[in-house]
Scaffold this active site. Structure first.
Site, PDB file in Angstrom:
ATOM      1  CE  LYS A 111      -4.482  -1.364   1.823  1.00  0.00           C
ATOM      2  NZ  LYS A 111      -5.535  -1.028   2.799  1.00  0.00           N
ATOM      3  CE  LYS A 193     -10.104 -12.136  -3.012  1.00  0.00           C
ATOM      4  NZ  LYS A 193      -9.742 -12.244  -1.589  1.00  0.00           N
ATOM      5  CE  LYS A 196     -13.566  -2.207  -1.588  1.00  0.00           C
ATOM      6  NZ  LYS A 196     -14.571  -2.281  -0.550  1.00  0.00           N
TER       7      LYS A 196
HETATM    8  N1  TRP Z   1      -7.534  -4.852   7.384  1.00  0.00           N
HETATM    9  C1  TRP Z   1      -8.761  -5.363   6.834  1.00  0.00           C
HETATM   10  C2  TRP Z   1      -8.729  -5.190   5.310  1.00  0.00           C
HETATM   11  O1  TRP Z   1      -7.905  -4.472   4.793  1.00  0.00           O
HETATM   12  C3  TRP Z   1      -9.967  -4.661   7.402  1.00  0.00           C
HETATM   13  C4  TRP Z   1     -10.059  -4.843   8.884  1.00  0.00           C
HETATM   14  C5  TRP Z   1      -9.919  -3.892   9.839  1.00  0.00           C
HETATM   15  C6  TRP Z   1     -10.331  -6.062   9.552  1.00  0.00           C
HETATM   16  N2  TRP Z   1     -10.105  -4.408  11.051  1.00  0.00           N
HETATM   17  C7  TRP Z   1     -10.345  -5.744  10.932  1.00  0.00           C
HETATM   18  C8  TRP Z   1     -10.548  -7.382   9.125  1.00  0.00           C
HETATM   19  C9  TRP Z   1     -10.556  -6.729  11.892  1.00  0.00           C
HETATM   20  C10 TRP Z   1     -10.768  -8.363  10.088  1.00  0.00           C
HETATM   21  C11 TRP Z   1     -10.768  -8.030  11.467  1.00  0.00           C
HETATM   22  O2  TRP Z   1      -9.552  -5.772   4.646  1.00  0.00           O
END
Ligand code: TRP
Length: 328
Positions: A111, A193, A196
């Site tokens: 990222k 996959k 979006k």
């Molecule tokens: N980091 C996850 C993503 O990018 C989103 C997310 C934030 C998450 N907090 C979480 C996923 C807690 C599972 C549990 O998709």
């Protein structure tokens, strides 16, 4: 009953891959598990956003999840920033996360490489906030795809470290692979996959899109230059994706479905029909919710209240175990 936590970023609408790979399982499992579904608006701020953008996206996502059948009386659906303990616990956990640990996170590397002008320190420490999300609810299971496994491993390490430094505070969660849902691929690049952030819109089916567009996208899906219908994701990813989508939408086995087709045309039109049939009632419900914004707000207020009860108790336990001095 085991407690399951899912975090979803409010960036862009839900697509067919989210529905068939995740959201549908959440809806089906309601009642069998204690489910927390958190719209992670604070996570969305780790990359630059326009004023208002994240708030609008959060409401849209809530509406879509409700339209898919998440039931606010059975599950806890809420927006992360409505429960301030997420940010507060996030800080406590940042102070128990190693710089070196964060530096190894592959999602940060990916990222941050995409951010040209500005890489926030929030993007770097994001996994500590994710750990807070999960640990606040005494979560047993976190259903995640491969891309999030490393963050769940780190969450476990943070929980174990905190418990050994300050005494038993957190339940140590585990990552679980989402139940055998469909892994839906991009219709134009069937080895990627569905997402979006794909290069072209024509490979992704959004839940809220015009259904005539949906049918067109499926009819224009990339297949291959053979003529044989066979379920072979390695050799024939495009055809396998169509069979997988048709199978998931009609509750049938994709390999068995393959025997019923000898040409790509009929496979595509049946898949298009099945997806349209699947999305129609969701879209009806979406437009009802659009006309009744108060019911969405009410569901989110209820969700934040329910989430707060658990989050406050866990946060207090952490503060007490650290031994911060209480007010008064
Ligand atoms: N980091 C996850 C993503 O990018 C989103 C997310 C934030 C998450 N907090 C979480 C996923 C807690 C599972 C549990 O998709």
């Amino acid at each position: 009953m085991s407690t399951v936590f899912s975090g979803i970023q409010p960036t862009g609408g839900l697509h067919l891959g989210n529905l068939l790979g995740a959201v549908r399982n959440w809806v089906d499992n309601q009642g069998d598990t204690v489910g927390f579904f958190c719209i992670v608006d604070l996570h969305a701020l780790t990359v630059p956003k326009e004023p208002g953008e994240v708030g609008k996206g959060s409401i849209e996502l809530a509406r879509e999840l409700l339209a898919c059948g998440l039931d606010p009386t059975e599950s806890t659906l809420f927006i992360q920033s409505h429960v301030p303990e997420h940010a507060q616990m996030g800080w406590l956990l940042q102070c128990n996360t190693g710089f070196g640990e964060l530096n190894r996170m592959t999602q940060f590397k990916d990222k941050s490489a995409k951010q040209k002008d500005f890489v926030s320190s929030g993007l770097f420490s994001y996994p500590s906030l994710q750990a807070a999300d999960i640990l606040l609810y005494d979560t047993n299971q976190v259903p995640v795809g491969a891309d999030q496994r490393q963050h769940i491993e780190l969450t476990r390490d943070i929980a174990v470290r905190f418990n050994s430094r300050y005494g038993e505070t957190f339940v140590v969660p585990e990552a679980v692979s989402p139940a055998a849902g469909a892994r839906v691929m991009d219709l134009q690049n069937p080895t990627d996959k569905m997402s979006k952030s794909a290069a072209t819109e024509s490979g992704t089916i959004y839940l809220a899109e015009d259904l005539s567009k949906t049918a067109k996208k499926i009819k224009r899906a990339v297949t291959d230059s053979e003529v044989e219908v066979r379920y072979d994701p390695e050799a024939k990813p495009g055809v396998a994706n169509l069979l997988g989508i048709l199978g998931a939408a009609t509750d049938r086995d994709p390999a068995a479905l393959a025997d019923e087709y000898s040409q790509y045309g009929p496979l595509k039109s049946d898949t298009a029909d099945a997806v349209v049939t699947l999305l129609e009632p969701i879209q009806e419900r979406l437009s009802e919710l659009q006309q009744d914004p108060d019911s969405v707000t009410a569901a989110l207020i209820t969700g934040a209240r329910k989430a707060s009860t658990t989050a406050q108790a866990t946060y207090q336990r952490a503060v007490q175990n650290i031994g911060l001095t209480p007010p008064g």
